[in-house]
Design an enzyme around this catalytic site. Structure first.
Site, PDB file in Angstrom:
ATOM      1  N   HIS A  85      -9.669  24.903 -53.987  1.00 12.97           N
ATOM      2  CA  HIS A  85      -9.548  23.475 -54.331  1.00 12.97           C
ATOM      3  C   HIS A  85      -8.296  23.135 -55.159  1.00 12.97           C
ATOM      4  CE1 HIS A  85     -13.103  24.365 -57.353  1.00 12.97           C
ATOM      5  NE2 HIS A  85     -12.002  24.872 -57.805  1.00 12.97           N
ATOM      6  N   ASP A  92     -16.162  22.114 -50.788  1.00 13.01           N
ATOM      7  CA  ASP A  92     -16.371  22.220 -52.231  1.00 13.01           C
ATOM      8  C   ASP A  92     -17.688  21.558 -52.639  1.00 13.01           C
ATOM      9  OD1 ASP A  92     -15.579  23.285 -54.613  1.00 13.01           O
ATOM     10  OD2 ASP A  92     -14.245  21.648 -55.163  1.00 13.01           O
TER      11      ASP A  92
END
Lengths: 422, 317
Positions: free
Chosen positions: A232, A305
């Site tokens: 991320h 995520d």
């Protein structure tokens, strides 16, 4: 199982470059042919011109199991994943207990198999209990099915520990995934440091906390010859470092997640805790840098995520609320927004969700080819829907995209030839 | 006091100064000014809030703010309950919404909230029917403090626009500073913040202030010196090495004050750390210090806020 013939579909396979309207035959859970030859007794489905692509491969998601089943079970995550066209899911090891034992890795894989709709490939804990101190048993965890090693949402802080992890993981051909955030600098921050955090009176995390961690770990990758993967990634500065490291031929890869190319920090205005994420949402310049890195190939994959949170985690004053957003159901739709905006071509976008993460993991999934498992996603690229809290499939409802209108809707998902959604 | 031609606090709560427009602020200050006069004459409308329930919900210790709200409510005839919730038992925040549900069931009209977390009153306001007044939330805002500071300045200086105001000290952790910056800059004052770089929040200049790290430069020619309290725990956090060094460079004493305008006033939201951020000789100088008047204006401002909010309570008593 009755053979299935999907006709009149725009078949998109980024791995082979295939992008053509045609038919696809599924037999015995595998793709039998792409020739359109009718098969004896096959069930036929007219796709009406919708896009048929490989089932999505999601590199990074948290499920509540084991330990936080009140937030999400593997079964509820599988329901959300199927609705989002995801057929392979890599789950994080910072569960309770952490996935630092081969038996736990096997347990999670079996629970995934039991859903019948989702292959779960767990990341193993890089350190025991994901506490950042002693390495866990990489070899045994790898044998049990761990795809690589990470401490999940926690950064591997001490440089020596990271060095050992990168070095030792080489023996088993595994990568080490880092949450790129220098822990002492991030501290107890709740938002990206800057004007908005100042106005809201929230403790800040400087954006530089990401680049500092990335710079250190690139140096350690160089030192050890290990493969570091940054999860991320959300800032332009970190992406610049990764781009440079790749150009030098280092074993450095990265992913990003939809919030970081679709939202900026203003989403937390009014103390909106659904938009509290880790890493925190960044300023607009960083969002644009993430989009640029998707375009130029610096980013290797888009991961959901997904981080399930319940109402008690989020209905708190902002700094006390738990970070993280639900992301399985919206992964494709938010990615397609970049296609509709003209930033990415459709095959490029689908590659970031299928063949590229599959190649990173070295797995068979993520492609459409005769003989490959019939993990498929059929979606209408322009059909609109709205993300709504309370209406999302699965248990977790904490979407940072709550209220967002999306163009692009999954209409069917198949796992090994069996329809699991739509 | 008659009605107004526009809603002064359009949301029905007072959660922050940011977002209020200059006409709202002026109207509140005008109303507070008249309450200040009435208070001095010992005449107040003791039945304006008759039958209304005001709860002082304090999750952080405070004597003066709580007392000020209590006095303001009593002068307007409200029924007042003080609830101090010890911080040790309420750190999870779950209790915050549980408390909200309880207070809602008690048909509270006005809820004054102080909480250690930024945004906590805003969260409560979403869950209760009462009008919520932020009495200080974390490092976010302290709106009634900014109003009382503005009223004090306006009475002393006759205006707010074009005044130079220097806010000095721990701006990073100060909700008082943030509310004052929003209010005074909206009203046309020229704001400066003065402090060591470790105590100035990130991108503070984008709030429309000029930043100084040299106190003499920051006080040069200023009309108003507003000192902030230095929390002692900040020193253990390593943001400031020692109190003696802090006082030497950022404490207000007569020598530093000498570069301000000759008629500059000195303010402090209290409680003061004498000898750390302010020298007693300055704090107690009746020619310069308006600290006592700030406290007096506090009651008047809170009466005005309670008055305005009670006019538009969603639930009529």
């Amino acid at each position: 199982m009755t053979p299935l013939l999907i006709t009149n579909a725009r078949i998109l396979d980024p791995a082979s470059g295939l992008d053509a309207v045609g038919s696809l035959l599924v037999e015995d859970g595998r793709i039998a042919s792409l020739t359109g030859a009718p098969s004896e007794g096959a069930e036929t489905l007219d796709a009406g011109g919708a896009v048929l692509c490989p089932g999505l491969v999601d590199l990074r998601a948290t499920v509540g199991e084991p330990g936080a089943e009140h937030r999400e079970t593997i079964a509820s995550a599988a329901e959300a994943a199927a609705s989002g066209g995801i057929t392979t899911l890599c789950t994080l090891p910072d569960t309770e207990p952490a996935l630092d034992d081969p038996a736990l890795v096997e347990f999670v894989i079996r629970r995934g198999e039991a859903t019948g709709s989702l292959t779960i490939l767990p990341w193993g804990a890089a350190t025991k209990s994901c506490a950042g101190k002693e390495l866990s048993e990489f070899g045994l965890l790898r044998e049990a099915g761990a795809v690589g090693f990470t401490d999940g949402s926690r950064a591997i802080g001490p440089a020596r520990t990271m060095r050992l992890a990168l070095s030792y993981a080489r023996a088993f051909g595994a990568m080490v995934v880092q949450h790129p955030e220098e822990p002492s600098l991030a501290g107890t921050g709740a938002a990206t440091e800057g004007e908005l955090a100042t106005r809201l009176g929230l403790p800040g995390i400087p954006a530089a906390a990401e680049a500092i961690q990335v710079a250190r770990d690139i140096a350690l990758a160089q030192l050890t010859g290990g493969h570091v993967h940054f999860a991320h990634v959300s800032t332009g500065a970190a992406l610049d470092l990764i781009r440079e490291a790749k150009a030098e031929g280092l074993r450095v890869t990265c992913d990003t997640a939809p919030p970081y190319f679709d939202l900026n920090e203003t989403a937390i205005g009014g103390f909106r805790t659904y938009a509290k994420l880790s890493p925190p949402l960044r300023r607009e310049e960083d969002r644009l840098a993430v989009v640029a890195a998707l375009k130029d190939g610096t980013v290797d994959a888009i991961a959901s995520d997904h981080t399930p949170r319940d109402a008690d985690d989020k209905r708190l004053p902002f700094a006390q609320a738990a970070p993280g957003g639900a992301g399985l159901a919206t992964l494709l739709g938010v990615t397609l927004a970049r296609v509709h905006a003209g930033d990415l071509a459709l095959p490029e976008a689908i590659a970031l969700l299928t063949s590229r993460p599959a190649a990173l993991l070295g797995i068979e999934a993520g492609r459409i080819a005769p003989g490959a498992p019939a993990d498929l996603c059929l979606f209408h690229p322009t059909r609109a829907w709205q993300v709504r809290d309370g209406k999302l499939p699965g248990k977790a409802q904490n979407s940072p995209f709550d209220g967002r209108a999306l163009e692009g809707c999954v209409i069917g998902t198949w796992k090994r030839g069996r329809r699991v959604f739509g | 006091m008659s009605g107004f031609s526009f809603p002064i606090l359009p949301t029905g709560h007072l959660l922050a100064i940011e977002g209020l427009e200059p006409p709202h602020i002026s109207a509140l200050l005008d109303l507070a000014e008249s309450y200040a006069l009435l208070n001095r004459q010992g005449k107040t409308q003791r039945d304006l809030l008759k039958g209304r329930t005001l709860i002082n919900l304090f999750f952080e210790d405070s004597t003066r703010t709580r007392t000020s709200f209590e006095l303001a409510g009593k002068r307007l005839g409200a029924d007042i309950v003080n609830m101090s919730v010890s911080t040790s038992s309420v750190n999870k925040g779950e209790t915050l919404l549980d408390t909200a549900a309880t207070l809602n069931a008690m048909n509270t009209d006005l809820l004054v909230v102080r909480h250690g977390q930024s945004g906590a009153p805003a969260l409560l306001a979403q869950k209760v029917d009462a009008a919520v007044i932020n009495a200080g939330d974390g490092t976010h805002e302290h709106p009634t403090q900014a109003l009382l500071d503005a009223l004090t300045i306006r009475r002393r200086k006759g205006r707010l626009e074009e005044l130079v105001v220097s806010i000095c000290g721990d701006v990073l952790h100060s909700r008082v500073a943030r509310s004052n910056i929003h209010l005074l800059s909206a009203m046309g004052a020229r704001l400066r913040v003065v402090g060591p770089p470790t105590l100035i929040p990130s991108e503070c200049a984008r709030l429309g202030v000029e930043v100084f790290h040299d106190m003499r430069a920051g006080l040069e020619g200023t009309d108003v010196v507003m000192m902030l309290r230095l929390q002692k725990e900040r020193m253990t956090g390593g943001l400031v090495p020692s109190s003696r060094e802090y006082f030497r460079f950022f404490g207000l004493d007569a020598a530093k004050l000498a570069v301000a305008k000759p008629d500059a006033i000195v303010m402090h939201p209290g409680p003061m750390n004498r000898g750390i951020e302010i020298d007693s000789a300055v704090a107690d100088d009746p020619a310069r210090s308006v600290i006592g008047e700030q406290v007096e204006m506090g009651v008047a401002v809170r009466m005005a806020v309670l008055d305005v909010l009670s006019r538009r309570l969603r639930r009529n008593a």
